[in-house]
Design an enzyme around this catalytic site. Structure first.
Site, mmCIF file in Angstrom:
data_model
loop_
_atom_site.group_PDB
_atom_site.id
_atom_site.type_symbol
_atom_site.label_atom_id
_atom_site.label_comp_id
_atom_site.label_asym_id
_atom_site.label_seq_id
_atom_site.Cartn_x
_atom_site.Cartn_y
_atom_site.Cartn_z
ATOM 1 N N LYS A 1 -19.268 16.640 -1.211
ATOM 2 C CA LYS A 1 -18.013 17.340 -1.482
ATOM 3 C C LYS A 1 -17.859 17.800 -2.925
ATOM 4 C CE LYS A 1 -15.073 15.520 2.145
ATOM 5 N NZ LYS A 1 -13.758 14.981 2.443
ATOM 6 N N ASP B 1 -11.238 26.144 -36.594
ATOM 7 C CA ASP B 1 -10.261 25.344 -37.346
ATOM 8 C C ASP B 1 -10.214 25.873 -38.790
ATOM 9 O OD1 ASP B 1 -12.523 24.349 -38.680
ATOM 10 O OD2 ASP B 1 -12.492 22.425 -37.630
ATOM 11 N N TRP C 1 -12.156 33.649 -6.547
ATOM 12 C CA TRP C 1 -11.319 32.704 -5.788
ATOM 13 C C TRP C 1 -10.172 33.402 -5.076
ATOM 14 C CZ3 TRP C 1 -15.078 29.906 -5.670
ATOM 15 C CH2 TRP C 1 -15.664 29.235 -6.727
ATOM 16 N N THR D 1 -12.571 25.648 -7.590
ATOM 17 C CA THR D 1 -13.334 24.421 -7.829
ATOM 18 C C THR D 1 -12.693 23.639 -8.976
ATOM 19 O OG1 THR D 1 -14.850 25.614 -9.289
ATOM 20 C CG2 THR D 1 -15.522 25.368 -6.984
ATOM 21 N N PRO D 2 -11.635 22.894 -8.698
ATOM 22 C CA PRO D 2 -10.989 22.122 -9.765
ATOM 23 C C PRO D 2 -11.952 21.146 -10.425
ATOM 24 C CG PRO D 2 -9.639 22.134 -7.785
ATOM 25 C CD PRO D 2 -10.958 22.747 -7.418
#
Length: 139
Positions: A90, A17, A47, A59-60
């Site tokens: 899961k 910043d 992926w 892998t969201p």
């Protein structure tokens, strides 16, 4: 217990910043990159390759928690130490510890799921059981 993989980041001027402090979303971006790097370093195909062999698209991210302790600035090299804190049916919990040498700057956890596209509606995805072969490679 999973392996711990270290992903290195060189902090650039544009990551900061106007005060010269790393803008907080960049830590999340680096944790996300370290998450993928973790699996690749453990021997899991990228992926784009895995989707061809097992239909897994990646892998969201489902949940993220982050604690910031110290700032970082440009010109520094940071190390993101990534491991799997917990394997569930899961989902799994990725743990990230961001360090500058021995100094801890930030800690975070991500809950992620292995997902595939639905065959009857490829625009939708669903979580699958964590593949045992992937779990073994990462342990």
């Amino acid at each position: 217990m999973s392996k711990t993989i270290v992903y290195e980041v060189n902090v650039m001027f544009g990551d900061c910043d106007p005060a010269g402090i790393v803008f907080f979303p960049n830590f999340l971006k680096w944790m996300d990159a370290s998450s993928l790097n973790f699996f690749v370093q453990c021997g899991v195909p990228p992926w784009r390759e895995l989707v061809k062999t097992s239909n897994i698209i990646g892998t969201p991210l489902l949940e993220i928690n982050t604690k910031f302790m110290r700032p970082a600035t440009y010109g520094e090299t940071l190390q993101i130490h990534t491991s799997v804190e917990e394997w569930r049916d899961k989902v799994f919990v990725h743990r990230h510890i961001v360090k500058r040498g021995d100094e801890v700057l930030c800690e975070g956890t991500e809950v992620r799921a292995f997902c595939v596209r639905l065959p009857d509606n490829p625009e939708r995805i669903k979580a699958i059981a964590v593949p045992e072969d992937i779990k073994m490679k990462c342990s």
